[in-house]
Scaffold this motif. Structure first.
Motif, PDB file in Angstrom:
ATOM      1  N   GLY A  65       0.716  -1.328   0.219  1.00 54.49           N
ATOM      2  CA  GLY A  65       0.406   0.048  -0.057  1.00 54.49           C
ATOM      3  C   GLY A  65       1.029   1.218   0.174  1.00 54.49           C
ATOM      4  N   VAL A  66       2.283   1.050   0.947  1.00 57.37           N
ATOM      5  CA  VAL A  66       3.097   2.192   0.810  1.00 57.37           C
ATOM      6  C   VAL A  66       4.283   1.745  -1.136  1.00 57.37           C
ATOM      7  CG1 VAL A  66       4.925   3.924   1.490  1.00 57.37           C
ATOM      8  CG2 VAL A  66       2.445   3.001   2.901  1.00 57.37           C
ATOM      9  N   LYS A  67       4.353   0.895  -0.694  1.00 56.64           N
ATOM     10  CA  LYS A  67       6.334   0.334  -1.850  1.00 56.64           C
ATOM     11  C   LYS A  67       5.637  -0.912  -2.335  1.00 56.64           C
ATOM     12  CE  LYS A  67       8.962  -0.957   2.695  1.00 56.64           C
ATOM     13  NZ  LYS A  67       8.134  -1.132   3.238  1.00 56.64           N
ATOM     14  N   GLN A  68       6.615  -1.206  -3.674  1.00 58.98           N
ATOM     15  CA  GLN A  68       6.086  -2.432  -3.689  1.00 58.98           C
ATOM     16  C   GLN A  68       7.568  -2.737  -4.019  1.00 58.98           C
ATOM     17  OE1 GLN A  68       4.479  -1.319  -7.606  1.00 58.98           O
ATOM     18  NE2 GLN A  68       2.604  -0.743  -7.037  1.00 58.98           N
ATOM     19  N   VAL A  69       7.094  -4.542  -4.313  1.00 62.03           N
ATOM     20  CA  VAL A  69       8.530  -5.270  -4.047  1.00 62.03           C
ATOM     21  C   VAL A  69       8.541  -5.980  -5.171  1.00 62.03           C
ATOM     22  CG1 VAL A  69      10.451  -6.812  -3.506  1.00 62.03           C
ATOM     23  CG2 VAL A  69       8.859  -5.276  -1.482  1.00 62.03           C
ATOM     24  N   LEU A  70       9.693  -6.126  -6.427  1.00 58.88           N
ATOM     25  CA  LEU A  70       8.659  -6.455  -8.198  1.00 58.88           C
ATOM     26  C   LEU A  70      10.586  -7.563  -7.952  1.00 58.88           C
ATOM     27  CD1 LEU A  70       7.383  -6.760 -10.708  1.00 58.88           C
ATOM     28  CD2 LEU A  70       9.051  -5.367 -11.578  1.00 58.88           C
ATOM     29  N   LEU A  71       9.789  -9.390  -8.068  1.00 62.67           N
ATOM     30  CA  LEU A  71      10.393  -9.975  -8.607  1.00 62.67           C
ATOM     31  C   LEU A  71      10.200 -10.344 -10.103  1.00 62.67           C
ATOM     32  CD1 LEU A  71      10.526 -11.076  -5.333  1.00 62.67           C
ATOM     33  CD2 LEU A  71      11.082 -12.839  -5.672  1.00 62.67           C
ATOM     34  N   LYS A  72      11.443  -9.675 -10.874  1.00 66.52           N
ATOM     35  CA  LYS A  72      11.304 -10.338 -12.184  1.00 66.52           C
ATOM     36  C   LYS A  72      12.535 -11.522 -12.490  1.00 66.52           C
ATOM     37  CE  LYS A  72      12.491  -6.578 -14.732  1.00 66.52           C
ATOM     38  NZ  LYS A  72      11.727  -5.548 -15.595  1.00 66.52           N
ATOM     39  N   SER A  73      11.652 -11.478 -13.586  1.00 71.31           N
ATOM     40  CA  SER A  73      12.901 -12.684 -14.272  1.00 71.31           C
ATOM     41  C   SER A  73      13.308 -12.554 -15.884  1.00 71.31           C
ATOM     42  CB  SER A  73      11.653 -14.378 -15.267  1.00 71.31           C
ATOM     43  OG  SER A  73      12.566 -15.215 -15.687  1.00 71.31           O
ATOM     44  N   SER A  74      14.106 -12.373 -16.374  1.00 73.54           N
ATOM     45  CA  SER A  74      14.890 -11.895 -17.982  1.00 73.54           C
ATOM     46  C   SER A  74      14.693 -13.065 -18.367  1.00 73.54           C
ATOM     47  CB  SER A  74      16.492 -11.459 -17.533  1.00 73.54           C
ATOM     48  OG  SER A  74      17.032 -12.620 -17.144  1.00 73.54           O
ATOM     49  N   LYS A  75      14.154 -14.055 -18.057  1.00 73.06           N
ATOM     50  CA  LYS A  75      13.815 -15.215 -19.475  1.00 73.06           C
ATOM     51  C   LYS A  75      12.609 -15.535 -19.415  1.00 73.06           C
ATOM     52  CE  LYS A  75      15.532 -20.499 -19.344  1.00 73.06           C
ATOM     53  NZ  LYS A  75      16.265 -20.881 -19.426  1.00 73.06           N
ATOM     54  N   ALA A  76      12.228 -15.432 -20.670  1.00 75.50           N
ATOM     55  CA  ALA A  76      11.267 -15.407 -20.906  1.00 75.50           C
ATOM     56  C   ALA A  76      10.071 -17.169 -20.958  1.00 75.50           C
ATOM     57  CB  ALA A  76      10.420 -15.665 -22.520  1.00 75.50           C
ATOM     58  N   LEU A  77       9.408 -17.242 -20.973  1.00 70.25           N
ATOM     59  CA  LEU A  77       8.658 -18.773 -20.428  1.00 70.25           C
ATOM     60  C   LEU A  77       8.447 -19.843 -21.725  1.00 70.25           C
ATOM     61  CD1 LEU A  77       5.140 -18.043 -17.791  1.00 70.25           C
ATOM     62  CD2 LEU A  77       7.435 -19.365 -17.129  1.00 70.25           C
ATOM     63  N   LYS A  78       8.290 -20.604 -21.586  1.00 67.26           N
ATOM     64  CA  LYS A  78       8.175 -21.312 -23.280  1.00 67.26           C
ATOM     65  C   LYS A  78       7.014 -21.603 -23.395  1.00 67.26           C
ATOM     66  CE  LYS A  78       8.052 -25.778 -20.855  1.00 67.26           C
ATOM     67  NZ  LYS A  78       8.931 -27.332 -20.421  1.00 67.26           N
ATOM     68  N   GLU A  79       6.416 -21.900 -25.111  1.00 67.19           N
ATOM     69  CA  GLU A  79       5.574 -21.737 -25.257  1.00 67.19           C
ATOM     70  C   GLU A  79       4.838 -23.150 -24.756  1.00 67.19           C
ATOM     71  OE1 GLU A  79       3.748 -21.086 -29.048  1.00 67.19           O
ATOM     72  OE2 GLU A  79       5.600 -19.858 -29.345  1.00 67.19           O
ATOM     73  N   GLY A  80       3.743 -23.750 -23.932  1.00 68.28           N
ATOM     74  CA  GLY A  80       3.311 -24.517 -24.100  1.00 68.28           C
ATOM     75  C   GLY A  80       2.579 -24.846 -22.090  1.00 68.28           C
ATOM     76  N   ARG A  81       2.989 -25.916 -21.228  1.00 68.10           N
ATOM     77  CA  ARG A  81       3.215 -26.399 -20.237  1.00 68.10           C
ATOM     78  C   ARG A  81       4.378 -25.515 -19.424  1.00 68.10           C
ATOM     79  NH1 ARG A  81       4.503 -30.541 -16.463  1.00 68.10           N
ATOM     80  NH2 ARG A  81       2.559 -30.649 -14.671  1.00 68.10           N
ATOM     81  N   THR A 139      11.381 -16.787  -3.251  1.00 65.68           N
ATOM     82  CA  THR A 139      11.689 -17.282  -4.192  1.00 65.68           C
ATOM     83  C   THR A 139      11.305 -17.482  -5.434  1.00 65.68           C
ATOM     84  OG1 THR A 139      13.723 -18.667  -2.906  1.00 65.68           O
ATOM     85  CG2 THR A 139      13.545 -19.075  -5.617  1.00 65.68           C
ATOM     86  N   LEU A 140      11.063 -16.967  -6.246  1.00 68.83           N
ATOM     87  CA  LEU A 140      10.419 -17.568  -8.096  1.00 68.83           C
ATOM     88  C   LEU A 140      11.359 -18.116  -9.155  1.00 68.83           C
ATOM     89  CD1 LEU A 140       7.786 -16.632  -9.808  1.00 68.83           C
ATOM     90  CD2 LEU A 140       9.694 -15.105 -10.724  1.00 68.83           C
ATOM     91  N   LEU A 141      11.012 -19.450  -9.039  1.00 68.72           N
ATOM     92  CA  LEU A 141      10.672 -20.644  -9.832  1.00 68.72           C
ATOM     93  C   LEU A 141      10.196 -21.020 -11.071  1.00 68.72           C
ATOM     94  CD1 LEU A 141      11.111 -21.562  -6.519  1.00 68.72           C
ATOM     95  CD2 LEU A 141      12.768 -23.151  -7.333  1.00 68.72           C
ATOM     96  N   ALA A 142      10.610 -20.822 -12.182  1.00 69.49           N
ATOM     97  CA  ALA A 142      10.469 -21.222 -13.541  1.00 69.49           C
ATOM     98  C   ALA A 142      10.890 -22.808 -13.681  1.00 69.49           C
ATOM     99  CB  ALA A 142      10.170 -20.491 -14.840  1.00 69.49           C
ATOM    100  N   ASN A 143       9.676 -23.559 -13.961  1.00 64.34           N
ATOM    101  CA  ASN A 143      10.078 -25.079 -14.740  1.00 64.34           C
ATOM    102  C   ASN A 143      11.358 -25.687 -13.807  1.00 64.34           C
ATOM    103  OD1 ASN A 143       7.768 -25.377 -16.059  1.00 64.34           O
ATOM    104  ND2 ASN A 143       9.452 -23.491 -17.644  1.00 64.34           N
ATOM    105  N   GLY A 144      11.255 -25.445 -11.964  1.00 60.02           N
ATOM    106  CA  GLY A 144      12.271 -25.705 -11.845  1.00 60.02           C
ATOM    107  C   GLY A 144      13.720 -25.129 -11.031  1.00 60.02           C
ATOM    108  N   GLU A 145      13.883 -24.070 -12.415  1.00 66.92           N
ATOM    109  CA  GLU A 145      15.174 -22.998 -12.432  1.00 66.92           C
ATOM    110  C   GLU A 145      15.000 -21.359 -11.312  1.00 66.92           C
ATOM    111  OE1 GLU A 145      17.901 -20.711 -15.414  1.00 66.92           O
ATOM    112  OE2 GLU A 145      16.425 -22.433 -16.195  1.00 66.92           O
ATOM    113  N   GLN A 146      15.838 -21.561 -10.792  1.00 65.38           N
ATOM    114  CA  GLN A 146      15.156 -20.097  -9.388  1.00 65.38           C
ATOM    115  C   GLN A 146      15.624 -18.971 -10.891  1.00 65.38           C
ATOM    116  OE1 GLN A 146      17.067 -19.535  -6.032  1.00 65.38           O
ATOM    117  NE2 GLN A 146      17.386 -17.919  -6.386  1.00 65.38           N
ATOM    118  N   VAL A 147      14.793 -18.418 -10.716  1.00 65.23           N
ATOM    119  CA  VAL A 147      14.719 -16.820 -11.488  1.00 65.23           C
ATOM    120  C   VAL A 147      15.129 -15.874 -11.071  1.00 65.23           C
ATOM    121  CG1 VAL A 147      14.290 -18.267 -13.463  1.00 65.23           C
ATOM    122  CG2 VAL A 147      12.414 -17.260 -12.291  1.00 65.23           C
ATOM    123  N   ALA A 148      14.432 -15.418  -9.415  1.00 66.62           N
ATOM    124  CA  ALA A 148      14.618 -14.533  -9.120  1.00 66.62           C
ATOM    125  C   ALA A 148      14.347 -14.696  -7.511  1.00 66.62           C
ATOM    126  CB  ALA A 148      13.655 -13.632  -9.447  1.00 66.62           C
TER     127      ALA A 148
END
Length: 774
Positions: free
Chosen positions: A670-686, A700-709
């Motif tokens: 409500g006052v400030k924001q925290v942003l975790l962002k991945s520079s790696k695009a998701l693959k098409e599909g699942r 921790t943010l993970l995409a397909n088992g890989e830590q991205v942020a």
């Protein structure tokens, strides 16, 4: 204790059954669900004498009925009752009708609504407090018995169309899901149409609305909730009168205003710029003099001192005065705007020629001014939610009233808007909680237009009054349930006789241990301390001990606002009233007494929650505190974007979304924001996307088992707790958006197959998933 409760309930049901037979008699033929065929069947149509079953029909000339209920408005707030907040439409109704200056509610939201809708005392219909604060006892379980038929059930049986709009606040939280049960929703209790919100409050800019029984998505919303409700009310009336001009309607309009959040457009709040710079002490003096001059307070009434803890306005710093005055400007604008939208509905009735034949009951406050704003006022963000310091509040000055705030005014303004009474909402020992205002407008039935009525009246009186005015018949049974008698008294006797003796002469009150009993102008009361809102004690043993409570005694006929305690002078009178309270408490299921939030258990933390594909509404999830995993299985196409899930809103929450081919996870307090962002695009599909919240405040943010942020030192609780109230929305960001970093609801262009939320526990330095039975 358990046996005593069951025995008391059994005795009450038996006595109510006997009384209901005596009071109601038998249902007339028009209430029979199936009428015997009265024609004659032949072998051909020519030999047949046709007959059509009669539909329920209202008494000839029966008026339309409109009930309007405002929220958290004290006796001295509106200009219609001497206040400094302009409410010209309320004044217009008062000048064309009557003002009841000795009207009472139950002192808080849900009990008042249950009593209004049923004409029965709140504990007798299981609503001794909010349904969400219920306990497993007959007076508090939060389910209005079907033996206590609602006004809508009665009027629908008498040939009326029935509509409800706005705040309901009559269901247990466990029932507020898409799984129902729907027989306890408004449409299950006699209302043919419902458009509003089911909880105790909602964002006025981004309301969580339900139509009939289905949550609806109105985003991107451009209208204030007041406008949405008045538009829908006018629509209901227009459609009904177009279809059957002779058929009357019953309309119940319960605004979200003026409960927090105090949301309103700047054009309304700025009308009051500088008008409250004199502070709450000046406000009280001015309003009190207006009330005396207008006969709204009896001659000889004195203005009570400030409540304990409220500082003299002149002792405040310049910064305190600035922000506290702004809180009141916003509240005043909110209330004035509510008056305007109520006026639109009344004007429409005039426009179509229905106003003269419509009985309007306007209850200006289900209780007195709110105490939830604490001594400083609150802006309502997740970063600061209570006890906000002045420096922080000043930083929110320009946001108050906007979608970036959830404001409630300081307690000083609560007592000011309650002028001339002591205390405020929920402290039901005093008039400041329960003594609100009622306006009755019915041109065909009121000759003393503009008159004042001083007879003691209670919210339970409105349904019996409406029944007598309209001439409808109360069925002995509704949906197979034998009906209990009303506890209120019709006020029709007073409509055209200002000098008539009051007929409602006795009334008990109770809320979280505080209690009072009124009898023939005398009132005994006791304040029960709580450990909330900065009150005088945090000693749990003291709070739990009801025997330490000190009773007071007042002669209301001579001391309208309870300044002179006569307990020491009239101990015999006090003992008589205390005994009477005990009798009433036994009769109406008030016992067992309970402290604020006593006996409550938090919703069970589900070790694993799965939200499936196809979910299109917000899902209520209780996350609690501690580490969790949130896993999303998604299907993405080329250049997929949008919100995968969101919970909370602009004042606190989080959102997982794809934007410009990048995965984002944003947390907003409500006052400030925290942003975790991945520079790696998701693959098409699942794709499998996982968020891990650890016990050491790391996300921790993970995409397909890989830590991205990854982000350390994040207090996840304030971002996640709102999920239990605002819910998770999947595939889009419903209602208040978590961020303005994306447009509107930002619907996901791919598919969210499922969302899995797994609660974990920390055990000897290791984190593992909770197992069933843990």
């Amino acid at each position: 204790m358990k046996k005593r409760l069951l025995s008391a309930l059994t005795r009450q049901r038996l006595s109510l059954f006997v009384l209901s037979t005596a009071v109601f008699g038998h249902a007339s033929a028009q209430h029979d669900p199936v009428q015997p065929f009265r024609g004659k069947i032949g072998k051909t149509i020519e030999e047949t004498e046709q007959w059509w079953q009669e539909q329920p029909k209202a008494p000839k000339g029966a008026p339309n009925v409109v009930w309007i209920l405002l929220d958290d408005v004290g006796f001295g707030a509106t200009s219609a009752f001497g206040g400094l907040i302009d409410t010209p439409n309320f004044e217009k109704l008062a000048k064309g009708g009557l003002r009841y200056t000795n009207f009472h509610t139950t002192g808080i939201c849900s009990p008042t609504r249950a009593s209004l809708l049923t004409g029965r005392n709140p504990h007798a219909v299981a609503m001794g407090h909010h349904a969400e604060l219920g306990i497993g006892a007959p007076g508090y379980n939060g389910n209005i018995p079907f033996e206590a038929g609602t006004v809508a059930e009665i009027f629908k049986e008498n040939g009326y169309n029935t509509f409800a709009l706005g705040k309901w606040h009559g269901n247990q939280p466990r029932d507020l899901t898409i799984a129902g049960p729907y027989n306890r929703y408004p449409t299950g209790r006699g209302f043919e149409h419902f458009y509003g919100f089911l909880g105790g409050a909602t964002d006025q800019w981004h309301p969580q609305l339900v139509e009939e029984t289905t949550p609806i998505d109105i985003e991107p919303n451009t209208k204030h909730l007041n406008r949405l409700l008045s538009d829908k009310a006018i629509s209901y009336i227009a459609n009904q009168k177009s279809a059957d001009p002779e058929k009357p309607f019953f309309l119940y309009l319960a605004t979200g205003a003026a409960h927090a959040p105090h949301h309103v457009a700047r054009e309304w709040s700025d009308k009051y710029k500088g008008k409250f710079d004199g502070g709450w002490d000046e406000y009280r003096e001015k309003v009190f003099q207006r009330q005396l001059a207008g006969g709204l307070a009896p001659k000889g009434t004195q203005l009570p001192p400030r409540q304990t803890g409220i500082k003299p306005w002149n002792s405040l710093s310049a910064d305190e005065k600035k922000i506290y005055a702004r809180f009141m400007e916003v509240y005043a604008g909110f209330l004035s705007y509510t008056d305007y939208e109520v006026g639109r509905v009344v004007d429409y009735l005039q426009q179509i020629g229905q106003l003269d034949n419509t009985a309007i009951f306007l209850v200006v406050g289900d209780n007195g001014g709110s105490k939830e704003g604490t001594y400083t006022g609150t802006a309502g963000t997740a970063e600061k939610s209570s006890g906000d310091d002045v420096k922080f509040l000043l930083s929110q000055y320009d946001k108050l009233g906007t979608e970036y705030s959830y404001p409630n005014y300081p307690l000083g303004w609560s007592q000011a808007t309650n002028t001339p009474f002591r205390y405020w909402k929920s402290d039901v020992n005093a008039e400041g909680a329960s003594h609100t205002t009622l306006i009755v407008h019915y041109p065909k039935g009121i000759t003393d237009k503009g008159g004042l009525r001083t007879q003691y009246a209670h919210v339970t009186d409105i349904l019996p009054t409406t029944i007598e005015l309209t001439g409808v018949k109360v069925p002995a049974e509704i949906n197979g349930y034998k009906q209990w008698p009303f506890h209120g008294t019709s006020l029709v006797y007073s409509l055209n006789d200002a000098q008539a003796a009051a007929r409602h002469t006795q009334q008990y009150y109770e809320l979280h241990g505080g209690r009072a009993i009124y009898k023939d102008g005398w009132k005994a009361s006791v304040y029960h301390p709580r450990n909330t809102f900065g009150e005088e004690t945090t000693d749990i043993n003291f709070i739990a001990d009801f025997k330490r409570d000190k009773w007071e005694l007042y002669n209301i006929n001579e001391d309208w606002n309870e300044i002179n305690d006569l307990a020491a002078e009239h101990p015999e009178k006090l003992e008589v009233l205390k005994k009477l309270f005990d009798e009433e408490a036994e009769k109406y299921n008030v016992y067992p007494l309970k402290n604020f939030r006593a006996g409550l258990t938090p919703p069970p933390i589900r070790p694993k929650t799965v939200i499936y594909e196809g979910t299109t509404i917000k899902t209520r999830v209780y996350i609690g505190k501690g580490p969790i995993d949130i896993t999303a299985e998604v299907e993405t196409g080329k250049n997929a974007e949008g919100v995968i899930f969101a919970n909370g809103g602009l004042l606190g929450g989080s959102s997982l979304y794809i934007k410009q081919n990048q995965l984002h996870y944003l947390l907003n307090d409500g006052v400030k924001q925290v942003l975790l962002k991945s520079s790696k695009a998701l693959k098409e599909g699942r794709n499998i996307i996982r968020l891990q919240f650890s016990a050491d405040k790391k996300v921790t943010l993970l995409a397909n088992g890989e830590q991205v942020a990854e982000q350390a030192d994040i207090n996840a609780t304030k971002y996640l707790a709102s999920a239990s109230s605002d819910g998770f929305s999947v595939g889009k960001d419903l209602n208040s958006p978590v961020t303005r970093d994306y447009p509107g609801t930002f619907a996901f262009t791919g598919a969210v197959r499922q969302l899995v939320i797994e609660q974990r526990e920390q055990n000897q330095g290791k984190v593992g998933l909770l197992k069933k039975g843990n």
